[in-house]
Design a protein around this motif. Structure first.
Motif, short mmCIF file in Angstrom:
data_model
loop_
_atom_site.label_atom_id
_atom_site.label_comp_id
_atom_site.label_asym_id
_atom_site.label_seq_id
_atom_site.Cartn_x
_atom_site.Cartn_y
_atom_site.Cartn_z
N ASP A 54 -7.41 16.01 -1.33
CA ASP A 54 -7.62 14.34 -1.40
C ASP A 54 -7.25 14.39 0.67
OD1 ASP A 54 -4.89 11.59 -1.50
OD2 ASP A 54 -7.30 12.10 -1.77
N ASN A 55 -8.05 13.50 1.00
CA ASN A 55 -7.97 12.30 1.75
C ASN A 55 -9.01 13.40 3.02
OD1 ASN A 55 -5.28 12.68 1.15
ND2 ASN A 55 -6.63 10.78 1.71
N TRP A 68 0.94 -0.91 -0.20
CA TRP A 68 -0.33 0.16 -0.05
C TRP A 68 0.45 1.03 0.17
CZ3 TRP A 68 -0.58 4.26 3.13
CH2 TRP A 68 -1.48 4.56 2.39
N CYS A 122 -10.32 11.22 5.46
CA CYS A 122 -9.12 9.51 5.61
C CYS A 122 -8.57 10.23 4.91
CB CYS A 122 -9.64 8.12 6.04
SG CYS A 122 -8.66 7.47 6.02
N PRO A 123 -7.27 10.88 5.88
CA PRO A 123 -7.15 10.92 7.56
C PRO A 123 -8.18 12.81 7.66
CG PRO A 123 -4.78 10.69 6.51
CD PRO A 123 -5.98 11.07 5.43
N LYS A 155 -10.72 7.65 -6.21
CA LYS A 155 -10.23 8.45 -6.63
C LYS A 155 -9.80 9.28 -7.64
CE LYS A 155 -8.57 9.10 -2.18
NZ LYS A 155 -7.54 9.27 -0.72
N MET A 189 0.95 5.84 -0.35
CA MET A 189 -0.54 6.82 -0.82
C MET A 189 -0.43 7.83 -1.40
SD MET A 189 1.09 9.55 2.18
CE MET A 189 2.65 9.98 2.39
N ASP A 204 -2.90 17.82 -1.48
CA ASP A 204 -2.39 16.41 -1.67
C ASP A 204 -1.08 16.14 -0.06
OD1 ASP A 204 -2.02 13.16 -3.29
OD2 ASP A 204 -3.62 13.50 -1.29
N HIS A 205 -0.70 16.85 -0.04
CA HIS A 205 0.38 17.20 1.28
C HIS A 205 0.17 16.65 2.01
CE1 HIS A 205 -1.67 21.35 1.29
NE2 HIS A 205 -0.12 21.55 1.64
N TRP A 206 0.00 17.68 3.23
CA TRP A 206 -0.08 17.50 5.05
C TRP A 206 -1.72 17.92 5.35
CZ3 TRP A 206 -0.24 13.59 7.62
CH2 TRP A 206 0.11 13.78 9.35
N LEU A 239 -10.62 5.72 0.35
CA LEU A 239 -9.28 5.77 0.07
C LEU A 239 -8.36 4.78 -0.77
CD1 LEU A 239 -7.33 6.74 2.45
CD2 LEU A 239 -7.71 4.69 3.82
N GLU A 240 -7.09 5.12 -1.01
CA GLU A 240 -7.11 4.43 -2.12
C GLU A 240 -6.54 2.81 -1.68
OE1 GLU A 240 -5.87 7.31 -0.81
OE2 GLU A 240 -4.31 7.28 -0.19
#
Ligand SMILES: O=c1[nH]cnc2c(O)cc(-c3ccc(F)cc3)cc12
Ligand SMILES: [Mg+2]
Length: 206
Positions: A161-162, A30, A165-166, A38, A32, A133-135, A190-191
């Motif tokens: 993104d996300n 897996w 999740c997170p 997506k 990220m 799509d970083h943090w 989630l991917e």
């Protein structure tokens, strides 16, 4: 991941690079990347916007960089920002393997430091499209920074993104409540998993 691309993808063929990464991350290890579920939403929003100047925050290994750059019209450019030098080194090779290096400028460093320098360094007036799509803790800060630097224009599309999740609750609250954005959630997974995640598309109204 890079070895899987070099082994299973065809040089100069972005779709084969995307498929090789998705196959590897679904079956072996897996990672990220935004992924194929997506990724289809990313593709459709991109095709709709058809940006001439695009920004990606969070290159990672370049999977979404390849997804975005492969759909750009001739002469359009993507600037992608990556903090982690090891990720950036892999991404450069994956972007080059896909044959998209002429459309992509990869900049290494913290997004908070780099965003104010994009205009003077790369002659960017403003962006039509931004992929966040970083943090998760930087989404809101960097969005406000892009606003303050005048790098967003009426109609600029932010795609994040996300958001589940997170999860990026402060960012979501901001773009969904601010009169300066028209926001919409695209439910997905989630991917490479069955867990829920999604993308938030927010249009800057100026
Ligand atoms: O940190 C992240 N940056 C950008 N994208 C991410 C992404 O798509 C997924 C995740 C992630 C999600 C679940 C988990 F259990 C562990 C990591 C992190 C990032
Ligand atoms: Mg992500």
């Amino acid at each position: 991941m890079l070895k899987a691309v070099q082994k299973n993808a065809t040089k100069g063929d972005p779709q084969s690079v995307i498929s090789a990464i998705d196959h590897y991350c679904r079956n072996k290890e897996w990672a990220m990347n935004v992924g194929d579920d997506k990724g289809l939403i990313l593709d459709s929003v991109l095709t709709e916007v058809n940006p001439s100047a695009a920004l990606e925050l969070g290159t990672y290994c370049g999977y979404s960089t390849v997804r975005i750059a492969r759909l750009l019209s001739p002469g359009s450019k993507l600037i992608t920002v990556e903090f982690n030098p090891a990720f950036a080194a892999v991404a450069r090779q994956i972007i080059a393997y896909a044959g998209l290096q002429d459309k992509v400028t990869l900049v290494e460093g913290p997004s908070g430091d780099l965003i104010p320098k994009l205009r003077e360094r790369f002659g960017v007036k403003s962006f039509d499209f931004v992929f966040l799509d970083h943090w998760k803790d930087r989404y809101l800060l960097d969005t406000k920074l892009l606003e303050d630097c005048g790098l967003l224009q009426k109609g600029t599309v932010l795609l994040a993104d996300n958001v589940i999740c997170p999860g990026t609750p402060e960012y979501l609250k901001y773009v969904r409540s601010s009169p300066r954005y028209e926001s919409r959630y695209y439910k997905s997974n989630l991917e490479y998993t069955k867990l829920e995640d999604g993308l938030e598309k927010s249009v800057f109204l100026g």
